[in-house]
Write a protein that holds these residues in place. Structure first.
Motif, PDB file in Angstrom:
ATOM      1  N   ARG A 102     -23.767 -21.025  -0.967  1.00 16.97           N
ATOM      2  CA  ARG A 102     -23.875 -19.927  -1.941  1.00 16.97           C
ATOM      3  C   ARG A 102     -22.893 -18.822  -1.590  1.00 16.97           C
ATOM      4  N   ASP A 129     -33.913 -29.975   0.324  1.00 17.90           N
ATOM      5  CA  ASP A 129     -33.378 -28.641   0.615  1.00 17.90           C
ATOM      6  C   ASP A 129     -34.559 -27.721   0.848  1.00 17.90           C
ATOM      7  N   ALA A 133     -34.161 -21.221  -4.269  1.00 17.22           N
ATOM      8  CA  ALA A 133     -34.167 -19.781  -4.584  1.00 17.22           C
ATOM      9  C   ALA A 133     -33.863 -19.578  -6.073  1.00 17.22           C
ATOM     10  N   THR A 134     -32.571 -19.476  -6.439  1.00 18.03           N
ATOM     11  CA  THR A 134     -32.240 -19.402  -7.875  1.00 18.03           C
ATOM     12  C   THR A 134     -32.351 -20.777  -8.523  1.00 18.03           C
ATOM     13  N   GLY A 135     -32.289 -21.817  -7.701  1.00 13.96           N
ATOM     14  CA  GLY A 135     -32.278 -23.189  -8.215  1.00 13.96           C
ATOM     15  C   GLY A 135     -30.877 -23.689  -8.519  1.00 13.96           C
ATOM     16  N   SER A 137     -28.289 -24.382  -6.440  1.00 15.33           N
ATOM     17  CA  SER A 137     -27.835 -25.486  -5.576  1.00 15.33           C
ATOM     18  C   SER A 137     -28.520 -26.789  -5.974  1.00 15.33           C
TER      19      SER A 137
HETATM   20  C1  PRP Z   1     -29.286 -21.949   1.033  1.00 10.27           C
HETATM   21  C2  PRP Z   1     -30.380 -23.000   1.002  1.00 10.27           C
HETATM   22  C3  PRP Z   1     -30.153 -23.684  -0.297  1.00 10.27           C
HETATM   23  C4  PRP Z   1     -29.665 -22.567  -1.172  1.00 10.27           C
HETATM   24  C5  PRP Z   1     -30.769 -22.140  -2.094  1.00 10.27           C
HETATM   25  O1  PRP Z   1     -28.097 -22.508   1.423  1.00 10.27           O
HETATM   26  O2  PRP Z   1     -30.351 -23.872   2.098  1.00 10.27           O
HETATM   27  O3  PRP Z   1     -29.194 -24.717  -0.242  1.00 10.27           O
HETATM   28  O4  PRP Z   1     -29.291 -21.495  -0.305  1.00 10.27           O
HETATM   29  O5  PRP Z   1     -30.349 -21.142  -2.942  1.00 10.27           O
HETATM   30  P1  PRP Z   1     -30.236 -21.337  -4.517  1.00 10.27           P
HETATM   31  O6  PRP Z   1     -31.487 -21.987  -4.963  1.00 10.27           O
HETATM   32  O7  PRP Z   1     -30.100 -19.922  -5.005  1.00 10.27           O
HETATM   33  O8  PRP Z   1     -29.010 -22.139  -4.807  1.00 10.27           O
HETATM   34  P2  PRP Z   1     -26.777 -21.657   1.798  1.00 10.27           P
HETATM   35  O9  PRP Z   1     -25.892 -21.537   0.604  1.00 10.27           O
HETATM   36  O10 PRP Z   1     -27.190 -20.386   2.457  1.00 10.27           O
HETATM   37  O11 PRP Z   1     -26.025 -22.611   2.787  1.00 10.27           O
HETATM   38  P3  PRP Z   1     -26.433 -23.207   4.226  1.00 10.27           P
HETATM   39  O12 PRP Z   1     -27.524 -24.224   3.986  1.00 10.27           O
HETATM   40  O13 PRP Z   1     -25.173 -23.840   4.684  1.00 10.27           O
HETATM   41  O14 PRP Z   1     -26.900 -22.086   5.108  1.00 10.27           O
END
Ligand code: PRP
Ligand code: URA
Length: 207
Positions: A102, A129, A133-135, A137
């Motif tokens: 993100r 995962d 959070a926002t969904g 990813s």
């Molecule tokens: C975090 C987490 C999810 C994502 C969720 O990863 O592990 O993959 O954020 O957020 P979202 O629902 O808003 O997309 P991050 O991007 O921090 O990467 P990392 O796992 O490498 O720390």
């Protein structure tokens, strides 16, 4: 369908371990393993089985074995903390990887890596995962999995925000979501409240 591990003492205990800012890296990893196994057991409840004749030491019976192929797809990095725990439950599963990170300002994830097994003949793909959070990813990953032929995807996530659940259900109503906790909301930086902070940083000792 959204399934939450509600009113389960083990889940509530290990969720509190994860949330506690004093938890050290080894207890954080241990709690991740236990919660992942509980969630994978739940997410596997409806897997198709095929009959197989087996012999116990005493007699022949009609046994049941899981039918066809399964795939786990951890979203890098944080999903890696769930992978070995999931493979302990279903050790024959193939593994695909998707790397997403993100942007700290926009919270929009960009894909930096992907390597998948053949998905078209797979009974189920479990997307791993810990944080939904926002969904963003998860939904990006599911689009990719479907483009590659996945027909049956379940999302396995330890903590989920209502905003992310709604987003995922709107875009992918066919994807079942299994989570240990539906938390309250996202903060202004799109972190989950009460949440547990940055899962990847706590799992890998970065910050
Ligand atoms: C975090 C987490 C999810 C994502 C969720 O990863 O592990 O993959 O954020 O957020 P979202 O629902 O808003 O997309 P991050 O991007 O921090 O990467 P990392 O796992 O490498 O720390
Ligand atoms: N990713 C995390 O690791 N934690 C959050 O609260 C949101 C996204």
């Amino acid at each position: 369908m959204i399934a939450e591990l509600k009113n389960h003492s083990i889940a509530l205990h290990y969720l509190s371990v994860l949330r506690d800012e004093r938890t050290d890296i080894s207890d954080f990893r241990k709690a991740t393993i236990v919660l992942t196994q509980a969630l994978v057991l739940e997410a596997s409840r409806q897997l198709e089985l095929s009959a197989e004749s087996i012999k116990t030491p005493l007699e022949k019976i009609e046994g049941q074995k899981i039918k066809g192929k399964l795939v786990f797809v951890p979203i890098l990095r944080a999903g890696l903390g769930m992978l070995d725990a999931a493979l302990d439950i279903l050790p024959n599963a193939a593994v695909g990887y998707i790397g997403l990170e993100r942007d700290e300002q926009t919270a929009i994830a960009h894909c930096y890596y992907s390597k998948m097994p053949n998905l078209s003949d797979v009974q189920k793909v479990f997307l791993l995962d810990p944080m939904l959070a926002t969904g963003g990813s998860a939904s990006q990953s599911i689009v990719k999995l479907k483009e590659l032929g996945a027909k049956n995807v379940s999302m396995v996530s330890i903590v989920a925000a209502p905003e992310g659940l709604q987003h995922l259900q709107e875009l992918h109503p066919d994807v079942d979501i299994f989570t240990a906790s539906i938390d309250r909301e996202l903060d202004v930086n799109r972190y989950i409240l009460p949440g547990l902070g940055d899962f990847g940083d706590r799992l890998f000792g970065t910050n």
